[in-house]
Design a protein around this motif. Structure first.
Motif, mmCIF file in Angstrom:
data_model
loop_
_atom_site.group_PDB
_atom_site.id
_atom_site.type_symbol
_atom_site.label_atom_id
_atom_site.label_comp_id
_atom_site.label_asym_id
_atom_site.label_seq_id
_atom_site.Cartn_x
_atom_site.Cartn_y
_atom_site.Cartn_z
ATOM 1 N N THR A 137 6.825 -1.189 8.413
ATOM 2 C CA THR A 137 4.866 -1.212 8.546
ATOM 3 C C THR A 137 4.040 -0.372 9.587
ATOM 4 O OG1 THR A 137 4.806 -3.683 9.211
ATOM 5 C CG2 THR A 137 4.911 -3.128 6.651
ATOM 6 N N GLU A 138 5.059 -0.461 9.858
ATOM 7 C CA GLU A 138 3.912 0.252 12.097
ATOM 8 C C GLU A 138 4.312 1.521 11.738
ATOM 9 O OE1 GLU A 138 6.676 -1.405 15.050
ATOM 10 O OE2 GLU A 138 6.188 -3.171 14.719
ATOM 11 N N ASN A 139 4.962 2.301 10.524
ATOM 12 C CA ASN A 139 5.590 3.027 10.808
ATOM 13 C C ASN A 139 4.313 4.381 10.369
ATOM 14 O OD1 ASN A 139 6.148 5.884 11.780
ATOM 15 N ND2 ASN A 139 8.049 6.363 11.038
ATOM 16 N N VAL A 140 3.395 4.995 10.405
ATOM 17 C CA VAL A 140 2.335 5.189 10.068
ATOM 18 C C VAL A 140 2.195 6.749 10.324
ATOM 19 C CG1 VAL A 140 -0.530 5.586 9.118
ATOM 20 C CG2 VAL A 140 0.727 3.047 9.994
ATOM 21 N N GLY A 164 6.875 6.405 0.544
ATOM 22 C CA GLY A 164 5.932 5.953 1.741
ATOM 23 C C GLY A 164 4.611 5.608 0.639
ATOM 24 N N SER A 204 1.708 5.426 5.250
ATOM 25 C CA SER A 204 2.555 4.672 5.786
ATOM 26 C C SER A 204 4.644 4.182 4.598
ATOM 27 C CB SER A 204 1.821 2.833 5.104
ATOM 28 O OG SER A 204 3.043 1.660 5.595
ATOM 29 N N VAL A 230 -2.240 4.926 2.820
ATOM 30 C CA VAL A 230 -3.245 4.001 3.603
ATOM 31 C C VAL A 230 -4.376 4.389 3.602
ATOM 32 C CG1 VAL A 230 -3.849 2.670 5.646
ATOM 33 C CG2 VAL A 230 -1.391 2.740 4.761
ATOM 34 N N ARG A 283 -3.251 8.958 5.885
ATOM 35 C CA ARG A 283 -2.503 8.634 6.278
ATOM 36 C C ARG A 283 -1.422 8.011 4.805
ATOM 37 N NH1 ARG A 283 -3.585 9.098 11.230
ATOM 38 N NH2 ARG A 283 -6.027 8.222 12.300
#
Length: 65
Positions: free
Chosen positions: A23-26, A4, A18, A7, A16
């Protein structure tokens, strides 16, 4: 293990991250003990390798790529 991108950097070596491909899964991740002992720095934008918790929630950053 999952890769990942960092972010956001939070206090107490929390980040955090990503997850690559989603892209939505943080996910919230913390630094592994060996990385703390060897003082490996992780900055925003770094690609990292994560080991996910089997119960969900958090992950452990085990390697900086």
């Amino acid at each position: 293990t999952v890769t990942g991108t960092v972010v956001e950097a939070l206090p107490d070596t929390l980040f955090r991250v990503s997850i690559t491909g989603n892209t939505e899964n943080v996910i919230l991740a913390y630094l592994a003990g060996k990385m703390r002992m060897n003082r490996i720095r992780v900055l925003v934008g770094d690609r990292v390798e994560l080991m996910q918790d089997p119960y969900g929630g958090r992950a452990r950053i085990i390697k900086r790529l």
